[in-house]
Design an enzyme around this catalytic site. Structure first.
Site, PDB file in Angstrom:
ATOM      1  N   GLY A  51      -7.322  21.330  47.592  1.00 24.82           N
ATOM      2  CA  GLY A  51      -8.241  22.458  47.745  1.00 24.82           C
ATOM      3  C   GLY A  51      -7.748  23.661  46.958  1.00 24.82           C
ATOM      4  N   GLY A  65      24.083  22.023  54.630  1.00 23.93           N
ATOM      5  CA  GLY A  65      23.278  22.750  55.613  1.00 23.93           C
ATOM      6  C   GLY A  65      23.455  22.182  57.012  1.00 23.93           C
ATOM      7  N   GLY A  93      21.890  23.072  59.687  1.00 20.68           N
ATOM      8  CA  GLY A  93      20.754  23.529  60.493  1.00 20.68           C
ATOM      9  C   GLY A  93      20.111  22.341  61.192  1.00 20.68           C
ATOM     10  N   GLU A  97      28.495  23.785  55.624  1.00 24.79           N
ATOM     11  CA  GLU A  97      27.598  24.864  56.083  1.00 24.79           C
ATOM     12  C   GLU A  97      28.167  26.201  55.622  1.00 24.79           C
ATOM     13  N   ALA A 117      19.725  20.111  52.955  1.00 27.26           N
ATOM     14  CA  ALA A 117      18.854  20.588  54.051  1.00 27.26           C
ATOM     15  C   ALA A 117      19.157  22.060  54.289  1.00 27.26           C
ATOM     16  N   VAL A 118      18.708  22.885  53.338  1.00 24.58           N
ATOM     17  CA  VAL A 118      19.050  24.312  53.379  1.00 24.58           C
ATOM     18  C   VAL A 118      17.814  25.178  53.645  1.00 24.58           C
ATOM     19  N   GLY A 119      16.856  24.646  54.367  1.00 23.99           N
ATOM     20  CA  GLY A 119      15.653  25.403  54.710  1.00 23.99           C
ATOM     21  C   GLY A 119      14.441  24.908  53.940  1.00 23.99           C
ATOM     22  N   ALA A 126       6.255  23.069  64.456  1.00 24.79           N
ATOM     23  CA  ALA A 126       4.924  22.482  64.604  1.00 24.79           C
ATOM     24  C   ALA A 126       4.128  23.174  65.718  1.00 24.79           C
ATOM     25  N   HIS A 158      15.424  16.005  93.384  1.00 19.94           N
ATOM     26  CA  HIS A 158      16.793  15.487  93.291  1.00 19.94           C
ATOM     27  C   HIS A 158      16.766  13.970  93.192  1.00 19.94           C
TER      28      HIS A 158
HETATM   29  P1  FAD Z   1       2.398  21.124  57.189  1.00 18.31           P
HETATM   30  O1  FAD Z   1       2.674  20.223  58.321  1.00 18.31           O
HETATM   31  O2  FAD Z   1       3.400  21.209  56.095  1.00 18.31           O
HETATM   32  O3  FAD Z   1       0.985  20.659  56.590  1.00 18.31           O
HETATM   33  C1  FAD Z   1       0.446  21.224  55.444  1.00 18.31           C
HETATM   34  C2  FAD Z   1      -0.518  20.223  54.838  1.00 18.31           C
HETATM   35  O4  FAD Z   1      -1.279  20.895  53.838  1.00 18.31           O
HETATM   36  C3  FAD Z   1       0.166  19.056  54.151  1.00 18.31           C
HETATM   37  O5  FAD Z   1      -0.380  17.837  54.610  1.00 18.31           O
HETATM   38  C4  FAD Z   1      -0.166  19.248  52.662  1.00 18.31           C
HETATM   39  O6  FAD Z   1      -0.327  18.033  51.966  1.00 18.31           O
HETATM   40  C5  FAD Z   1      -1.473  20.003  52.755  1.00 18.31           C
HETATM   41  N1  FAD Z   1      -1.784  20.826  51.571  1.00 18.31           N
HETATM   42  C6  FAD Z   1      -0.976  21.708  50.932  1.00 18.31           C
HETATM   43  N2  FAD Z   1      -1.635  22.327  49.937  1.00 18.31           N
HETATM   44  C7  FAD Z   1      -2.891  21.802  49.937  1.00 18.31           C
HETATM   45  C8  FAD Z   1      -4.048  22.045  49.160  1.00 18.31           C
HETATM   46  N3  FAD Z   1      -4.065  22.971  48.195  1.00 18.31           N
HETATM   47  N4  FAD Z   1      -5.167  21.319  49.428  1.00 18.31           N
HETATM   48  C9  FAD Z   1      -5.183  20.392  50.429  1.00 18.31           C
HETATM   49  N5  FAD Z   1      -4.119  20.148  51.203  1.00 18.31           N
HETATM   50  C10 FAD Z   1      -2.988  20.853  50.973  1.00 18.31           C
HETATM   51  N6  FAD Z   1       8.943  21.075  63.878  1.00 18.31           N
HETATM   52  C11 FAD Z   1       8.950  20.982  65.224  1.00 18.31           C
HETATM   53  O7  FAD Z   1       8.359  21.830  65.904  1.00 18.31           O
HETATM   54  N7  FAD Z   1       9.604  19.952  65.855  1.00 18.31           N
HETATM   55  C12 FAD Z   1      10.285  19.010  65.175  1.00 18.31           C
HETATM   56  O8  FAD Z   1      10.857  18.101  65.775  1.00 18.31           O
HETATM   57  C13 FAD Z   1      10.303  19.091  63.760  1.00 18.31           C
HETATM   58  N8  FAD Z   1      10.951  18.164  63.031  1.00 18.31           N
HETATM   59  C14 FAD Z   1      10.922  18.239  61.675  1.00 18.31           C
HETATM   60  C15 FAD Z   1      11.637  17.286  60.942  1.00 18.31           C
HETATM   61  C16 FAD Z   1      11.644  17.339  59.562  1.00 18.31           C
HETATM   62  C17 FAD Z   1      12.413  16.300  58.780  1.00 18.31           C
HETATM   63  C18 FAD Z   1      10.907  18.356  58.882  1.00 18.31           C
HETATM   64  C19 FAD Z   1      10.868  18.412  57.392  1.00 18.31           C
HETATM   65  C20 FAD Z   1      10.207  19.318  59.599  1.00 18.31           C
HETATM   66  C21 FAD Z   1      10.223  19.280  61.000  1.00 18.31           C
HETATM   67  N9  FAD Z   1       9.561  20.229  61.768  1.00 18.31           N
HETATM   68  C22 FAD Z   1       9.598  20.165  63.139  1.00 18.31           C
HETATM   69  C23 FAD Z   1       8.800  21.326  61.147  1.00 18.31           C
HETATM   70  C24 FAD Z   1       7.297  20.998  61.149  1.00 18.31           C
HETATM   71  O9  FAD Z   1       7.079  19.777  60.481  1.00 18.31           O
HETATM   72  C25 FAD Z   1       6.509  22.116  60.481  1.00 18.31           C
HETATM   73  O10 FAD Z   1       6.841  23.349  61.080  1.00 18.31           O
HETATM   74  C26 FAD Z   1       5.022  21.874  60.604  1.00 18.31           C
HETATM   75  O11 FAD Z   1       4.646  20.640  60.041  1.00 18.31           O
HETATM   76  C27 FAD Z   1       4.226  23.005  59.940  1.00 18.31           C
HETATM   77  O12 FAD Z   1       2.871  22.738  60.081  1.00 18.31           O
HETATM   78  P2  FAD Z   1       1.792  23.317  59.045  1.00 18.31           P
HETATM   79  O13 FAD Z   1       0.476  22.863  59.546  1.00 18.31           O
HETATM   80  O14 FAD Z   1       2.012  24.758  58.843  1.00 18.31           O
HETATM   81  O15 FAD Z   1       2.127  22.627  57.644  1.00 18.31           O
HETATM   82  P1  NAD Z   2      17.527  25.563  58.720  1.00 17.13           P
HETATM   83  O1  NAD Z   2      17.171  26.939  58.343  1.00 17.13           O
HETATM   84  O2  NAD Z   2      17.418  25.128  60.129  1.00 17.13           O
HETATM   85  O3  NAD Z   2      19.038  25.252  58.304  1.00 17.13           O
HETATM   86  C1  NAD Z   2      19.511  25.409  57.004  1.00 17.13           C
HETATM   87  C2  NAD Z   2      21.013  25.617  57.071  1.00 17.13           C
HETATM   88  O4  NAD Z   2      21.509  25.564  55.769  1.00 17.13           O
HETATM   89  C3  NAD Z   2      21.401  26.960  57.665  1.00 17.13           C
HETATM   90  O5  NAD Z   2      22.350  26.771  58.679  1.00 17.13           O
HETATM   91  C4  NAD Z   2      21.961  27.724  56.469  1.00 17.13           C
HETATM   92  O6  NAD Z   2      22.992  28.621  56.825  1.00 17.13           O
HETATM   93  C5  NAD Z   2      22.479  26.584  55.605  1.00 17.13           C
HETATM   94  N1  NAD Z   2      22.553  26.881  54.190  1.00 17.13           N
HETATM   95  C6  NAD Z   2      21.660  27.556  53.423  1.00 17.13           C
HETATM   96  N2  NAD Z   2      22.080  27.607  52.139  1.00 17.13           N
HETATM   97  C7  NAD Z   2      23.252  26.926  52.090  1.00 17.13           C
HETATM   98  C8  NAD Z   2      24.175  26.613  51.061  1.00 17.13           C
HETATM   99  N3  NAD Z   2      23.965  27.010  49.793  1.00 17.13           N
HETATM  100  N4  NAD Z   2      25.291  25.911  51.375  1.00 17.13           N
HETATM  101  C9  NAD Z   2      25.506  25.502  52.665  1.00 17.13           C
HETATM  102  N5  NAD Z   2      24.681  25.786  53.672  1.00 17.13           N
HETATM  103  C10 NAD Z   2      23.555  26.472  53.396  1.00 17.13           C
HETATM  104  O7  NAD Z   2      16.677  24.639  57.742  1.00 17.13           O
HETATM  105  P2  NAD Z   2      16.466  23.073  57.726  1.00 17.13           P
HETATM  106  O8  NAD Z   2      17.446  22.395  58.587  1.00 17.13           O
HETATM  107  O9  NAD Z   2      16.352  22.701  56.288  1.00 17.13           O
HETATM  108  O10 NAD Z   2      15.037  22.946  58.383  1.00 17.13           O
HETATM  109  C11 NAD Z   2      13.889  23.581  57.776  1.00 17.13           C
HETATM  110  C12 NAD Z   2      12.885  23.984  58.791  1.00 17.13           C
HETATM  111  O11 NAD Z   2      12.314  22.850  59.409  1.00 17.13           O
HETATM  112  C13 NAD Z   2      13.505  24.834  59.866  1.00 17.13           C
HETATM  113  O12 NAD Z   2      12.929  26.108  59.799  1.00 17.13           O
HETATM  114  C14 NAD Z   2      13.171  24.184  61.157  1.00 17.13           C
HETATM  115  O13 NAD Z   2      12.564  25.079  62.036  1.00 17.13           O
HETATM  116  C15 NAD Z   2      12.194  23.065  60.805  1.00 17.13           C
HETATM  117  N6  NAD Z   2      12.633  21.873  61.549  1.00 17.13           N
HETATM  118  C16 NAD Z   2      12.533  21.891  62.900  1.00 17.13           C
HETATM  119  C17 NAD Z   2      12.995  20.815  63.635  1.00 17.13           C
HETATM  120  C18 NAD Z   2      12.891  20.876  65.115  1.00 17.13           C
HETATM  121  O14 NAD Z   2      12.161  21.708  65.625  1.00 17.13           O
HETATM  122  N7  NAD Z   2      13.570  20.012  65.850  1.00 17.13           N
HETATM  123  C19 NAD Z   2      13.550  19.733  63.010  1.00 17.13           C
HETATM  124  C20 NAD Z   2      13.658  19.753  61.623  1.00 17.13           C
HETATM  125  C21 NAD Z   2      13.181  20.828  60.911  1.00 17.13           C
END
Ligand code: FAD
Ligand code: NAD
Length: 467
Positions: free
Chosen positions: A114, A180, A182, A203, A269-271, A321, A445
């Site tokens: 889109g 990372g 995190g 980290e 995995a740095v964000g 999410a 309990h």
């Molecule tokens: P997204 O889920 O990223 O969805 C965006 C969608 O938009 C994608 O499908 C993409 O293809 C689509 N899109 C982008 N641009 C366009 C376009 N121009 N046209 C059409 N479609 C487009 N969060 C939790 O709360 N709990 C967890 O346990 C957790 N575990 C995670 C584990 C991993 C490995 C990762 C990477 C993330 C995790 N997260 C978790 C974070 C969570 O996945 C995100 O915060 C969440 O998916 C964000 O939702 P969103 O709808 O903003 O975007």
């Molecule tokens: P994060 O921000 O949780 O962790 C990244 C880590 O990398 C931080 O601790 C940071 O200090 C470190 N870092 C950054 N630059 C670095 C460098 N140059 N060298 C070494 N360390 C460095 O990010 P993530 O783990 O990549 O996750 C991304 C996002 O996805 C997060 O915002 C998280 O909320 C979301 N997520 C959520 C879940 C969950 O809710 N269970 C699970 C997976 C991912």
């Protein structure tokens, strides 16, 4: 086609927004560039990572704790291809669920990229290159995020990988070097450590999960060290190179010593950064923030352009999410003329390691910084009958309450089923309960939740029963 609302992106922000809009009687379309719905969360995030966490936990327990329960196994093996196949099936069931929900709620879905032609017109470019244009009175941008990269450490997706590739490995790594400490690093690091990989975490900060209450990171590090993970905290990565199947990661110690680790995989995995590529934001005059590439929105999630909203990972706040879902619901209800509200202080954060880590409200560090007078109550799981029975005795519940009013200000848990336990704290805090309120409520309990009651008793006037 003319719609009341067009949602771009079908992650937890986008699909929830679309369904809620449709429930409210708005004619709604949702556009997704991938072939399946559900976004990062369902396809390459929350769901597949939890599937692998569960599978690897079963293996770890079979290998290490079953014997203490009197269960003996012979010839235990990891079948990585079956584990990944099951994970793919879990993903498929969940993404198919969104297709079903779109149909049920009469959301019109489009597969394609889109992009804005103008603020009410969206061009959809499909996989075969053909295009279609639709118009909407309101547009919700829910395009999510993608992994951040370090400019000096390019990801090749084979040996230097992101979470997306780490969810599809066909072998257990021998040595995974993880950049990372995190959420992603520790969850996926746990998966492979449980399956037998050596996992080293580098980290930048002086503690893991640095944004959560410090006590949680310290306890988690202890437990993950027992699992065999090693930590290089306060270390700065400077580069990495690949030779055949070997990755060498170079980094500096806090004192400036040059160090290196060799492994077969390096997980970066740095964000994550907001994803707005090819969205055509420039066509409607929206610019993204320099750092993190996020779209600026007001309290109603509206961008600088009237009628164009943005939610989820693509805007400020935690990349979670459930936060994206809450914003999706809020925008739909705002468009329909309702007055919804999100309490951002009460969005829980969870790390799905074992033990799990879960948190809501203020951390001790935040309360200290704000000069709030608070009291603390803690209860260790080793004193919980339920935890002793299941053998999950690591961790604790920590409750922070206002020193004068006893109102609960923060709850920080590391322990079994912490992810589920935190819901009690969210409800309590949403209704502004005091620690005494919770300590006077019956808790079944034996359950892990009794630890929450005991921590509240400890916070109220230091009178836990079981320690
Ligand atoms: P997204 O889920 O990223 O969805 C965006 C969608 O938009 C994608 O499908 C993409 O293809 C689509 N899109 C982008 N641009 C366009 C376009 N121009 N046209 C059409 N479609 C487009 N969060 C939790 O709360 N709990 C967890 O346990 C957790 N575990 C995670 C584990 C991993 C490995 C990762 C990477 C993330 C995790 N997260 C978790 C974070 C969570 O996945 C995100 O915060 C969440 O998916 C964000 O939702 P969103 O709808 O903003 O975007
Ligand atoms: P994060 O921000 O949780 O962790 C990244 C880590 O990398 C931080 O601790 C940071 O200090 C470190 N870092 C950054 N630059 C670095 C460098 N140059 N060298 C070494 N360390 C460095 O990010 P993530 O783990 O990549 O996750 C991304 C996002 O996805 C997060 O915002 C998280 O909320 C979301 N997520 C959520 C879940 C969950 O809710 N269970 C699970 C997976 C991912």
């Amino acid at each position: 086609m003319q719609f009341d609302v067009i949602v771009i992106g079908s992650g937890p922000g986008g699909y929830v927004a679309a369904i809620r809009c449709a429930q409210l009687g708005l004619k709604t379309a949702c556009i997704e560039k991938y072939s399946t719905f559900g976004g990062t969360c369902l396809n390459v995030g929350c769901i597949p990572s939890k599937a692998l966490l569960d599978s690897s936990e079963h293996y770890h327990n079979a290998a290490h704790t079953f014997e203490t329960h009197g269960i003996k196994l012979k010839d235990l093996k990891v079948d990585m291809s079956q584990m990944i196949k099951r994970k793919n099936e879990v993903v498929q069931k969940n993404t198919a669920g969104i297709t079903f929900l779109f149909k049920k709620n009469k959301v019109t879905s489009y597969q394609g990229m889109g992009s804005f032609v103008d603020k009410n017109t969206i061009k959809i470019t499909k996989a075969d290159g053909s295009t279609e244009t639709i118009t909407g009175t309101n547009v919700i941008i829910a395009t999510g995020s993608k992994p951040s990269q370090l400019p000096f450490l390019p990801v090749d997706k084979k040996r230097i990988i992101t979470s997306t590739e780490a969810l599809t490995l066909t072998e257990v790594p021998k040595h995974m070097v993880l950049i990372g400490g995190g959420v992603i690093g520790l969850e996926l690091g746990s998966v492979y450590a449980r399956l037998g990989a050596k996992v080293s975490v580098i980290e930048f900060m002086d503690g893991i999960i640095p944004t959560m209450d410090k006590g949680l990171g310290k306890e988690l590090q202890k437990v993950l060290t027992k699992l065999g993970m090693e930590f290089y905290l306060g270390h700065k990565v400077t580069g990495a190179s690949v030779k055949g199947k070997e990755v060498t990661v170079k980094f500096d110690s806090p004192k400036g010593d040059k160090m290196e680790l060799k492994g077969d995989y390096c997980l970066v995995a740095v964000g994550r950064v907001a994803y707005t590529d090819q969205l055509g934001l420039e066509n409607i005059g929206i610019t993204v923030e320099e750092r993190g590439k996020k779209i600026t929105v007001n309290d109603h999630m509206e961008t600088s352009v009237k009628g164009v909203y943005a939610i989820g990972d693509v805007v400020r706040g935690a990349m979670l999410a459930h936060k994206a879902e809450d914003e999706g619901t809020m925008v739909a209800e705002l468009i329909a003329g309702q007055k919804p509200h999100i309490n951002y202080n009460l969005i829980p954060g969870v790390v799905y390691t074992w033990p799990e880590v879960a948190s809501v409200g203020q951390t001790e560090e935040q309360l200290k910084e704000k000069g709030v007078a608070y009291k603390t109550g803690s209860f260790p799981f080793k004193a919980s009958g339920r935890a002793v029975a299941s053998g999950d005795m690591d961790g604790f519940v920590k409750v922070l309450a206002d020193k004068t009013t006893d109102e609960i200000l923060g709850v920080h848990i590391i322990g079994p089923r912490a992810a589920d336990m935190i819901a009690e704290a969210v409800v309590a805090m949403e209704y502004r309960a005091s620690a005494e309120d919770i300590s006077r409520m019956s808790h079944a309990h034996p359950t892990y939740t009794e630890a929450m009651r005991e921590a509240c008793l400890a916070a109220t006037d230091n009178r836990p029963i079981h320690i």
